[in-house]
Structure formats: structure tokens, C-alpha cells
Design a protein around this motif. Structure first.
Motif, PDB file in Angstrom:
ATOM      1  N   SER A 170       0.868  -1.430   0.168  1.00 49.77           N
ATOM      2  CA  SER A 170      -0.144   0.111   0.054  1.00 49.77           C
ATOM      3  C   SER A 170       0.851   1.099  -0.125  1.00 49.77           C
ATOM      4  CB  SER A 170      -0.873  -0.008   1.115  1.00 49.77           C
ATOM      5  OG  SER A 170      -0.618  -0.451   2.218  1.00 49.77           O
ATOM      6  N   THR A 171       2.089   1.255   0.413  1.00 48.74           N
ATOM      7  CA  THR A 171       3.165   2.428   0.451  1.00 48.74           C
ATOM      8  C   THR A 171       3.429   2.327  -1.146  1.00 48.74           C
ATOM      9  OG1 THR A 171       4.044   1.599   2.616  1.00 48.74           O
ATOM     10  CG2 THR A 171       5.217   3.085   1.352  1.00 48.74           C
ATOM     11  N   ASP A 172       3.501   1.530  -1.713  1.00 45.31           N
ATOM     12  CA  ASP A 172       3.928   1.740  -3.154  1.00 45.31           C
ATOM     13  C   ASP A 172       3.007   2.480  -3.778  1.00 45.31           C
ATOM     14  OD1 ASP A 172       6.352   0.293  -2.771  1.00 45.31           O
ATOM     15  OD2 ASP A 172       5.699  -1.675  -3.394  1.00 45.31           O
ATOM     16  N   ILE A 173       1.536   1.910  -3.559  1.00 47.51           N
ATOM     17  CA  ILE A 173       0.482   2.431  -4.461  1.00 47.51           C
ATOM     18  C   ILE A 173       0.279   3.750  -3.973  1.00 47.51           C
ATOM     19  CG2 ILE A 173      -2.021   2.225  -4.552  1.00 47.51           C
ATOM     20  CD1 ILE A 173      -1.577  -0.774  -3.791  1.00 47.51           C
ATOM     21  N   THR A 174       0.303   4.158  -2.624  1.00 46.15           N
ATOM     22  CA  THR A 174       0.275   5.469  -2.382  1.00 46.15           C
ATOM     23  C   THR A 174       1.408   6.407  -3.212  1.00 46.15           C
ATOM     24  OG1 THR A 174      -0.705   4.932  -0.280  1.00 46.15           O
ATOM     25  CG2 THR A 174       0.101   7.158  -0.543  1.00 46.15           C
ATOM     26  N   GLU A 175       2.565   6.108  -3.218  1.00 45.47           N
ATOM     27  CA  GLU A 175       3.654   6.634  -3.791  1.00 45.47           C
ATOM     28  C   GLU A 175       3.544   6.923  -5.401  1.00 45.47           C
ATOM     29  OE1 GLU A 175       7.685   5.345  -2.870  1.00 45.47           O
ATOM     30  OE2 GLU A 175       8.486   5.949  -4.780  1.00 45.47           O
ATOM     31  N   LEU A 176       3.031   5.788  -6.031  1.00 47.40           N
ATOM     32  CA  LEU A 176       2.731   6.074  -7.423  1.00 47.40           C
ATOM     33  C   LEU A 176       1.574   6.847  -7.798  1.00 47.40           C
ATOM     34  CD1 LEU A 176       2.640   2.280  -8.887  1.00 47.40           C
ATOM     35  CD2 LEU A 176       3.912   4.431  -9.558  1.00 47.40           C
ATOM     36  N   ARG A 177       0.489   6.949  -6.708  1.00 44.03           N
ATOM     37  CA  ARG A 177      -0.375   7.812  -6.951  1.00 44.03           C
ATOM     38  C   ARG A 177      -0.057   9.331  -6.669  1.00 44.03           C
ATOM     39  NH1 ARG A 177      -6.025   4.452  -4.551  1.00 44.03           N
ATOM     40  NH2 ARG A 177      -6.287   3.550  -6.881  1.00 44.03           N
ATOM     41  N   SER A 178       0.852   9.478  -5.677  1.00 41.17           N
ATOM     42  CA  SER A 178       1.342  10.714  -5.580  1.00 41.17           C
ATOM     43  C   SER A 178       2.042  11.368  -6.739  1.00 41.17           C
ATOM     44  CB  SER A 178       2.081  11.027  -4.298  1.00 41.17           C
ATOM     45  OG  SER A 178       3.326  10.359  -4.432  1.00 41.17           O
ATOM     46  N   GLN A 179       2.423  10.501  -7.578  1.00 45.45           N
ATOM     47  CA  GLN A 179       3.084  11.021  -8.756  1.00 45.45           C
ATOM     48  C   GLN A 179       2.072  10.908 -10.037  1.00 45.45           C
ATOM     49  OE1 GLN A 179       6.187   7.991  -9.476  1.00 45.45           O
ATOM     50  NE2 GLN A 179       6.959   7.998  -7.383  1.00 45.45           N
ATOM     51  N   GLY A 180       0.941  10.799  -9.663  1.00 42.79           N
ATOM     52  CA  GLY A 180      -0.075  11.000 -11.036  1.00 42.79           C
ATOM     53  C   GLY A 180      -0.328   9.366 -11.661  1.00 42.79           C
ATOM     54  N   ILE A 181       0.443   8.391 -11.014  1.00 43.29           N
ATOM     55  CA  ILE A 181       0.803   7.309 -11.910  1.00 43.29           C
ATOM     56  C   ILE A 181      -0.534   6.185 -11.266  1.00 43.29           C
ATOM     57  CG2 ILE A 181       1.888   5.319 -12.665  1.00 43.29           C
ATOM     58  CD1 ILE A 181       4.233   7.216 -12.448  1.00 43.29           C
ATOM     59  N   GLU A 182      -1.481   5.679 -11.984  1.00 41.09           N
ATOM     60  CA  GLU A 182      -2.450   4.634 -11.455  1.00 41.09           C
ATOM     61  C   GLU A 182      -1.727   3.270 -11.563  1.00 41.09           C
ATOM     62  OE1 GLU A 182      -4.947   5.484 -10.060  1.00 41.09           O
ATOM     63  OE2 GLU A 182      -5.715   3.407  -9.546  1.00 41.09           O
ATOM     64  N   PRO A 183      -1.437   2.760 -10.408  1.00 41.37           N
ATOM     65  CA  PRO A 183      -0.892   1.346 -10.410  1.00 41.37           C
ATOM     66  C   PRO A 183      -1.724   0.239 -11.360  1.00 41.37           C
ATOM     67  CG  PRO A 183      -1.897   1.803  -8.438  1.00 41.37           C
ATOM     68  CD  PRO A 183      -2.036   3.175  -9.170  1.00 41.37           C
ATOM     69  N   ALA A 184      -0.918  -0.703 -11.428  1.00 34.73           N
ATOM     70  CA  ALA A 184      -1.477  -2.006 -12.336  1.00 34.73           C
ATOM     71  C   ALA A 184      -2.724  -2.704 -11.658  1.00 34.73           C
ATOM     72  CB  ALA A 184      -0.485  -3.097 -12.543  1.00 34.73           C
ATOM     73  N   SER A 185      -2.736  -2.425 -10.269  1.00 34.10           N
ATOM     74  CA  SER A 185      -3.845  -2.781  -9.302  1.00 34.10           C
ATOM     75  C   SER A 185      -3.513  -1.825  -8.046  1.00 34.10           C
ATOM     76  CB  SER A 185      -3.733  -4.326  -8.926  1.00 34.10           C
ATOM     77  OG  SER A 185      -4.641  -4.368  -7.792  1.00 34.10           O
ATOM     78  N   ALA A 186      -4.811  -1.484  -7.474  1.00 43.23           N
ATOM     79  CA  ALA A 186      -4.444  -0.715  -6.455  1.00 43.23           C
ATOM     80  C   ALA A 186      -4.852  -1.717  -5.149  1.00 43.23           C
ATOM     81  CB  ALA A 186      -5.948   0.177  -6.321  1.00 43.23           C
ATOM     82  N   ASP A 187      -5.185  -2.997  -5.595  1.00 45.36           N
ATOM     83  CA  ASP A 187      -5.283  -4.128  -4.326  1.00 45.36           C
ATOM     84  C   ASP A 187      -3.848  -4.836  -4.294  1.00 45.36           C
ATOM     85  OD1 ASP A 187      -7.530  -5.934  -2.712  1.00 45.36           O
ATOM     86  OD2 ASP A 187      -6.100  -7.204  -3.658  1.00 45.36           O
ATOM     87  N   THR A 188      -3.269  -4.872  -3.145  1.00 51.55           N
ATOM     88  CA  THR A 188      -2.257  -5.412  -2.727  1.00 51.55           C
ATOM     89  C   THR A 188      -2.039  -6.945  -3.321  1.00 51.55           C
ATOM     90  OG1 THR A 188      -2.610  -5.887  -0.301  1.00 51.55           O
ATOM     91  CG2 THR A 188      -1.384  -3.797  -1.054  1.00 51.55           C
TER      92      THR A 188
END
Lengths: 347, 347, 347, 347
Positions: free
Chosen positions: A153-171
Motif C-alpha cells: 500500500s506504500t507503493d500504491i500511495t507513492e505511485l498515485r502521488s506521482q499521478g500514476i495509476e498502479p496496475a492494481s490498487a489491491d495489494t
């Protein structure tokens, strides 16, 4: 060219490296260990610290270019153990061919590429180079094992803070995406499918798979650890491999047919590498299963427990390598299977 | 004397009674149903409301003396289903013998007796009477299924308020105690062990077991539901049974040997009733398993998933009756096994 | 116009309807029950059969247009119970206003619409009509409770066989999508946000929420059960409501501030309806939480356990209605909160 | 005499020792660290490898006589973190008293003694000696933290092979037995109860408890790690302590009353050490809870999630030390509580 042999030892816990001492009794120097492939007793999912603990315990003892692949989850009759793949070009016997292996690590996979074409291409290119370096035909490759990262979830938050949608928001789901990208990369490198089919499959259009890929994901690494296992006419040792495919979660015939063939060839089964998953359709041979609607136990744990019993029955003990999450590793609901077996004295 | 036949139907959920309609298409009147034996998709443990829901859905449709035995837990490849055991003395064919069955319910088991000799004796006496009423030899009995109560935390508090220490203060453990008492009662009734051995085993001194008992526990009842299945020379129908024992959690040979024997007899497998448990020693064939140290998944769930895959592979589908918690039902770490199979036309 | 009163009773299990008898002792006729709103002791996720069992036990006793909303999950100190909302226009006392309520059921939500604008619009239109029928201002509405469907793996397979991609292919995730669509529909009906904001939020663009919506999802229904609770100047009874918002998972101040206000108004807290969720950012007040990386326990279970303790502490007992999965019900990581309280004698 | 100060840091994972670097920025030399007391994000039960991983990561950095106490389980809003207790006799300010601490490790606890009087006596004697060495009155001791062993299934098998029946044959239950023996030993050493009461309570006759003991169990050690925290007139620093007791699982008043007292004394809360358990009676304030009948989530996990929310709300963040399994640590269903707080500048 690296001829190899295989030693398998049970572990008393994820941090048990007593196999090093036991291997030394077989004359194994730790620097000759190419890869440690273990089953550890965590949940095999996102918060499985048994894998991290094993990696932390083993890596100080291994040479820098060795790889570790710890797959969590020893549900049911599965038994925690490690498989050591050991460089050994001096088998002392005269076989017409032998098992070879190569191990390496990709560059770190950018978080934005995880589960996407970037990861697929990195794995494909690395595997292709490893096969070329080994000097074997793709048809002689019987197993490509990959350990790849996931998104916390840390990775997901970091990606989103860069405006990038992760491949999945569910770990948990990100584990499946990572395994999918790795496996499709392997399938292309092994000429099992072409690049377009791989891209389509990754995007959810159509199905495509490798019967020789075995991918597992974990939070304990940020690059992909890759191991290629092949037969080569340029090596001489008694270790052999055979790959097949389970068509569904209780396709025992796939395993017993392979075992019969090995027996016919005079071989003794040394290990099975099997992937397992819940059939994504929600049913097997027309009857409903409940692995995908069980909110208490993730489906990968169910699948490992079930397939693990079949593999243990065929090998005769529970120290088999059964890994959950078989996206593009065997057909949907099934799984890729590689047997390693050993021939008797050639004389 | 009640000759029986067996019909098995998948269920879409614990409250699915569509099998009644499907059975009617086979000419079955609901009043001829002796027993409904189902696998439901809960956790199979204390808070498994899938069993209660199934019982609530089915019981209004059944005659008062019919019994329901719902066993929770369809882990891995297991598929939720119901088995209807139907009174049928008019098979229309001339077999030299046939399957018969009897079903009944004990008086409520006092909370203080649960998991103790009181329960054991109640089950033993009831089973003995059922066998006598059926007029069969104990050696012709192939399966005694019991559904028995457990202790909830409300029960435990109530007992203690009366100054009585319960058989176990742990609700999950009380399920095992209840299965143990029932199974040892069955073993005595079937002449597999004597009363002293049963008492000792219940007290934790020595081991003793039945290969024909199958007990499951649930919060949805306060008495024991009992079903006895036997072959009888006084009936004429094509249904037959064979019992054996899995010696450990991946004793596939026990199942394939039985299947081969059935094939040799010209039979077709109709159902397997198998008990499964984690080996209490913590290891199987000398290798450690982790079912008893997994605090996320109870060991009964692990065991069902593993053994379920073997049973499904042998039958060819996942609608097999595999039940967890095999205390005194087969040797420690193993489990009792009964196959029901059907002969072809006798002519 | 339906004035209402509230009675809350503990339950001994999901199928316990003894509240009917206890309510009768308070002079309640079953036909006057508008809604049964219960907390049941399942996992609150996809395979929670405690909800289905409660619905099966209660519905035969209720009039056809009554609704049931069973929310699974009584983690931690939460206590299983039912809240009966009872039509009562004869309070016998002269209050200047009173609590009113309306209950209804939407048409079945097509599987293809689940978690999408179709569901959102259906809920919005139904709630708007209910408010109009009650003749209250939207600002007087303090709670809109919805129980809505989810997608099982059977549903997902069926949709795909029709060439339709479901809102989610993960059964647990489909619960969140369904709650989201319902909650955004409520927010629009209550004039908390406009339609465009709702559509954007549903599509994952921007955030928007209602502080008065409480949605839970379950496999036991295929339409949405809706309950609207409001204060009205046209009724006369001592029941009052107050809504607020928890800003994060341990925003105790939101609850104690509301309790202080109620106390100041001379009221006694009768019930709290609180939504809870794991902060989707992975942290709370700058510190990491682990609810989203725990593959053994779903985050909704964690969140209910945590928020449940705060609500129980404020009410003074564990029979509070805390429901997990607060998508668009309060801000991200927080949750909507409604207190029902009772004034003393007006004289 | 060792004056101490406390630093608390969040962790990014169980193997995160970045607190060492952050502490160095506060002038802390690793050799001055007396104890590392952490919350790690495993399940807190038998197979919690997050604790082992933390111990493996931290211990190489600490001096040999420092102790580590890692308590698994950060359910709900709890946040993984470490508390460093640092020797510091040079606070530079003139306080009339100060916080002191001592840390030590017992001899290995024989497996046969685990959960029995042998363990209780070893802890009691060690704590008594530590208090004597610190030169403080038992009434000035506010917290005794213990990390103690548990029985794995390997241990249980080993004991039985020697003809010795373990304190419990259930691995999860052995954790509770170990915590019980440790806590009763502490209660005797602190003069809270006498030896006979402790023996009776350990044997299940009568209740007895300490309000200052906090015990957790783990598979990662075979002796007991003990930390004693006390106020002393011979030290001078601003750290103070206050202990109290939660009477049940949502006794928020116990926490807010203590917080008010600290505020009145001009202190700022630095940390809470709280024990939590499911009320063994199955109910709280007369209403049923379901923590003891939930076969999917162990009751210690439920209890930590609930009590953790209360502690986080009082401290204002989730990095609080809430540990599950409160046998004899506070009354049944409640838990021991110690606040550490810091006074302002004395001038």
C-alpha cells in the motif's frame, strides 16, 4: 555451461540454514550454490514475512550472483524445505547429456511497470539472454522460475502521488499481475507464444500461457530473480527434466502419466515444480468450487493445499514445490508442471 | 428393512433445495428421503452458519424421522452438494443383496456429557439398536455417519455457572471432543474395539479407532443425528459399499486400491465418504507439516483441502464427502474411508 | 407519515427471532415492524451466511413491505443484535416533532448494472421518491440505510458468457463497488453532491461522499433494501437523530462531541449507526496501518473491530451498528455516523 | 541505577532498523539501548515470523545484554513501530526523581516447565532480583514486560517422546499458558499477590492478576526476555509512569481518567502499554461477544484491534503498544495498562 545437481533438505523454520551444513557433508561448497528454491511456511500472500526471513537468513551465505526464490505457503500436507541447485561440472560419469542452469537478477522493476509490459519485456529479454548464454535450444528448457515484486500500500500511495495509476490498487491482486507479466515474458522467450499474444493476454484479451513458467511474487525484493533450468548435450550428469501441464486443479492423470514416463526411462523423481490456482470460471469439470468466494482464505492458499496433496502423493513425500497463483502458467484453472528426475548409473 | 438408493446433486448455496425438484424428476417423493448428507461451504468450524442454514432450508421438507448431516467446509476443489439417501424397496431388479440404511436421532446430549462417556455411550447404544433393527451383521455395516453437538461459549459459561467443568473450554476444541466420543461409541457398537479400549482412548490413554465412523460436529443441533449404511442379504438393489482407511494425509494408494477393486467387481463409484485430519504428531512420513502451527487457518480446513483433492481425483469430480476432524476415525493422521458404488445390470 | 420508535434486542445467533416475543411484551404487533436492522456474526464478506440465515429466519414474520438489513461482522467487542424500527403514530405525548421512517425495495439490480451508474440511479430515484412520500426536507433526513447485492463467481461467469465485463471480477471487491454506487445515489438524493460529482467519484475521478449513507452488501438479495430515517414536524414522538462524520478510524472526538450535544439536549443515546473502513492511503494521521496488506483478514473486518470499540465505549454497550466498507460514506478513511437518541418526557 | 529515556519510531516493515539512524540523530549510541520494544505486523500468534524477522534484524546491532520484545499484531488502526529504551544518566536537568529500567534474560525455560510453576518461579525470581538491583520499591515499578517462549508442534512431539505431557497440546493455547506463568510470577515479585494465590490461579483455581505485567509469547526465543520499568528517587529525568487497569474491552474511562491525571500533572503522554483479551465469559457488560466462537480469527487479534482503537484515540496516533492475550494481566476480560509520560522543563 554449468552442469548442476540438486539437493533437497527439510527446514525447521524459515530461518533454518542447516541445509548448508548438510550439503557440506555431500561435499558442497556454498560458493557452488546457484540457487536456493524454497517453500516457506507463511501465507504466501502480501504479508508473508517467512519469505523475507528466509532470504535474510540465506543471502549472507551465498555468492552475489546466486538467486533465492522463496515461495510462501505450505498448506495441507506440504512440507517446508529448500532445494539447492548446485554447479557441478564434474559428475564423474559419462552421460550423453546433462542438466544445466543459469541464475540472474533483472534490474529493479519500476513501480509503474509492475504487472505491465515493462516488467514483461524485462523478464523476456533477460530469459532470452540466459538461454543464449547457456547455449541451449528453447525446446531443451524445462523450467523458468521467477520471483518477482508486488505492490504494497506504500507503493500504491507513492505511485498515485506521482499521478500514476498502479496496475492494481489491491495489494493481493498486484501479486497476480506481477506473476502474469513475468510468465508471459517467459512464454515469449521460450517461443511458446508470440509478443502480440502476450500483450493481448496481459491486457485481458484472450488467453495464453507457458507450461514451463513458475512465477511467485513477494514484498521482499524489487527486481526479478530468475532461474533457467535446461537439458544440454554439452553437459554430462544424471539429472533430467520433463514438463507437462495440469489441466485443472485435480488433474492427477497429468502427474501420474509423467511419473510413469519417468519410470519407463529408468528415472527416479527428485522434485516437482507445480503451479496451482483456483479456476477463474468458478467451477471445475462443471461443478462449482468456492475458492473465489471464500473471504477468509485467499484462493491461492486453497489451490496450493489441493494440488500439494496430489504432488506429494506422486513424489511420496510432502517436500514438493507447489506454488500458488498460476496466471499464464498453464491454462486457466490448471498449472505448469516440471519434474526433475535422476537416471541411474549409465553403465 | 429399508433398501436404499443414492442421488447426489450440486447446490448453488447452503439454502439451495432444488435437489428436491430434481429428485422428483427421478420419481422421488420427499417422504422417502431417509437422510440428506451435504457438504456446505462454511468454514466447518464453530461459527459455520452454512450448516444451520442448510438444516433450516431442508428440514421443513423432510419427514420427521429423517436426519440431516451437513458437514461444513468445501476447501480447495471440493464442491458443495447434497447426497440423498432414499428408501426404495422396489428396485425392480434381482440382486442377491442390497444396500440398506437407518436413520435416527439420539436424545439431547447433556452439556456436561458432551465429549465424555455419556455421549459415547448414547451413540454406542443407539447405533447398536439401529444395527439390530436393520437385522444386519456388524461386518456388513460400512458407514456410520454422525452429526453431533459442540460447546459454544454460552454453553461453557452455563456449565461453569453450575460448577461443572466442560470437556473443553475452547469452542473449536470441543468439536474434536464431540467427534471423538461419537466415533469411539461407533467403534464399540461395530465390535472394532472393546469398551475399555474406548474409555482409555477417550481419556487420552492409548489409541483406538473405527474405519467406518464419520463424525462431524456443529452448533446447529443438541442431539446426535445418526445414519447407518449396510449391505443386507434381505434387500435387492445394485448399491454396494467398501470401506478402507487412509493411513496418512496423502495415502492415495488406499483410494486407488479401493477404486481398482470396485472396477474389478464391475462397479461404478457413486460417492466417497472420507475423514481427514492433520497428523497430530506434526509430521507425515517423517517430514514436518505446518497445519497445527498455522494460526490463520484451522487444521481441519487444511486437511479437507488436501484429502479433498485426492478424493476428487479418484471420483472424477469435486462433489465428494470429505469431512475434517478424524479423531478415532481411522488411525491418527489418517482417516476412515467408505466408497458407495453401483453394480451394473445383474442380467 | 409514519412515526416510529426503536427497540434493540440482543440475539443468541443469526436465526434468533426471540426479539419478536420480547417486542410483543412492549405491545408491538409484528405487522407494525417497518425494518429489522441487525448485526450478525459472520465475516461480513462474500461468504457470510449469517446474513442469509437471519433474513430467512425473520422474513416469514414480517409484512411484505418491511425491509431487512443484516450487516455481517461483529468483530472485537461488537455484540450481535437487532434493531426494530416500529411504526407508531400514537406516542401519547405531545412533542413538537418526531422521527419518521420509510422502507422499500428497488427492482432487482441487473448484474451488468451492479456497482455502476444503473445501480446508482436506481437508488437515487428510489430514495428521492421515499423522501417526497415522507414529506420531509432533505435536511431532516439523518440516515439512509441500504442493503445491496454483490457479484458471486457464478454471477461473474454468467456476465462474461454474455460478453459483459462485470464491475469487478473479484467477488470481495464487488461488495465495495455495490456500496459505492448505492452511497453516491444517496448523496445525490440528499443534495449533498450533484450528479456529475457522483458520476466522477464512481469512475474513480475525485472524491465525494454522504455523511448520512450507510450501505452494506450481501449475497442474500438481488435488489436494494432501503430505509430512510428522518425527523418530521408532522410527527410527535421523543426519538431524535443527529449525524456527523468520523474523519478517520480513531476519530473518537467526532463521537464524544456528538454525545455531548445529545446530553446537552437532554437526550439519551439509543443507537449509533457508524460506517468504518481502512484508510485507502495506507496510513492514518501520517502513520502506516496494515489493514490493506493483511492477506489473512479483510480490511473491513479490521475496521469494524477498531471503530466498534469506540462506538461501544460511547454508547456503553457493544450492541452498536458498525458496518464495514465506507466507500463514499464519509470521507476516505473516515465514515458516516448517525446517532438515534430519545428525549425525556416533554412536560 | 540506570536512568532512561524513550524514543519511538515508526517502521516500514519488520526488518526496518532505520530507527537506529534516526536515534543517532538524537545522539543515541546503539550501545546505550537497553531494550527494543516493538509492535510488528504479523498475526501475533504461533506462526508469526514478523517477530523473528525483527529480532534477527535488530539483535546484531544491540549490546549482548539488551533485550528485544517484539509483539506481533497491528490489527485495526495500530501502527508498526519500535520503542527504544535508552540508558541516559545525564538528563542535564534537575528533577527530583526519574525513570529507571533494567533488562535481562532468564536461563532457557525447559519445555516441560513451559506454562507451569517452573516458568512462573524463574520469572518471579528474576524480576525480584532486577528490582533489588535497581534499588527501587516494588510500588515504584510501573511495568514489567516479558517476552516468553511457546510450544511448537515439534516441541510437543519431543516432550511426549520423553513421556512428558506438555502444558498444552495446542500450539496457540500454549502461548496463553506461557503468558499466564510469566504474569503470575511478576504479580508475586511485585507483591500484588502471594505465592499460593499464584499457584492456584495457574492451576485454574481462582483468579489473580497483575496490573503491571505485560507478557507476550513467541516461537523466536527459548528463554524469557524481561524488562522492568520503575520510577526512582535516585534518578533525575522527566520521564514518569502511571499504571491502571481496563476493566473490560471497551473501558475507555480507565484510559481517559489516566490521561486527565497526566494532564493535571503537566505531563505529555509518550506511550501506552496495554494488554487486551476477549472476555473469557463470552460476554461484556452482559452482552454476548463473538471473539471466542470465531474460528477464522483468533480472539487475541480481535482484542488487539478493539483495544488498539481506544489507545490510539487517547494517544492521538496508532503507534501504541497494545498486546493480545491478557491472562492474569489485569482482571479477566480486562487488561493491564501503563502510561509513560514526560514532564515539562522543571524550572
Amino acid at each position: 555451461m554449468t552442469g548442476v545437481r540438486l539437493l533437497t533438505f527439510p527446514t525447521a523454520g524459515p530461518d533454518d540454514t542447516s541445509a548448508l551444513r548438510l550439503a557440506a557433508e555431500h561435499g558442497v561448497d556454498p560458493t557452488s550454490i546457484l540457487a536456493v528454491i524454497g517453500k516457506t511456511e507463511g501465507n504466501g500472500c502480501v504479508n508473508d514475512f517467512s519469505r523475507t526471513l528466509s532470504a535474510a537468513a540465506w543471502e549472507p551465505h551465498l555468492r552475489p550472483d546466486a538467486v533465492t526464490v522463496f515461495s510462501g505457503g505450505t498448506e495441507g500436507v506440504l512440507s517446508p524445505h529448500v532445494n539447492l541447485l548446485i554447479a557441478d561440472d564434474d559428475s564423474g560419469e559419462h552421460y550423453d547429456r546433462g542438466m544445466v542452469a543459469a541464475a540472474t537478477t533483472t534490474a529493479p522493476i519500476p513501480l509503474a511497470d509492475l504487472g505491465r509490459e515493462g516488467q514483461m519485456d524485462a523478464v523476456r529479454d533477460t530469459v532470452a539472454k540466459m538461454i543464449a548464454d547457456l547455449g541451449v535450444a528453447t525446446s531443451d528448457v524445462h523450467l523458468v522460475l521467477v520471483k518477482c515484486p508486488l505492490l504494497t500500500s506504500t507503493d500504491i500511495t507513492e505511485l498515485r502521488s506521482q499521478g500514476i495509476e498502479p496496475a492494481s490498487a489491491d495489494t493481493y491482486e498486484s501479486m497476480g499481475r506481477s506473476r502474469a507479466a513475468s510468465s508471459l515474458g517467459i512464454a515469449v522467450a521460450l517461443d511458446e507464444i508470440d509478443v502480440d499474444a502476450a500483450r493481448d493476454a496481459l491486457a485481458g484479451r484472450g488467453t495464453a500461457w507457458s507450461n514451463r513458467a513458475s512465477a511467485s511474487a513477494g514484498a521482499e525484493l524489487d527486481s526479478c530473480h530468475i532461474l533457467v533450468v535446461a537439458e544440454s548435450p554439452n553437459a554430462s550428469n544424471p539429472l533430467r527434466a520433463l514438463h507437462t501441464e495440469m489441466k485443472d486443479g485435480f488433474d492427477l492423470d497429468a502427474l501420474t502419466d509423467a511419473a510413469a514416463l519417468i519410470d519407463q526411462r529408468g528415472g527416479t523423481i527428485r522434485q516437482l515444480f507445480v503451479k496451482a490456482e483456483a479456476d477463474p470460471s468458478g467451477s471445475i469439470r462443471g461443478l462449482r468450487h468456492t475458492m473465489l468466494t471464500d473471504s477468509d482464505i485467499n484462493s491461492t492458499r486453497h489451490a496450493r493445499a489441493a494440488v500439494g496433496a496430489l504432488a506429494a502423493a506422486v513424489k511420496g513425500d510432502g517436500a514438493v514445490y507447489v506454488s500458488g497463483g498460476a496466471e499464464h502458467q498453464g491454462r486457466p484453472g490448471g498449472g505448469s508442471v516440471t519434474f526433475l528426475y535422476e537416471l541411474g548409473d549409465p553403465t
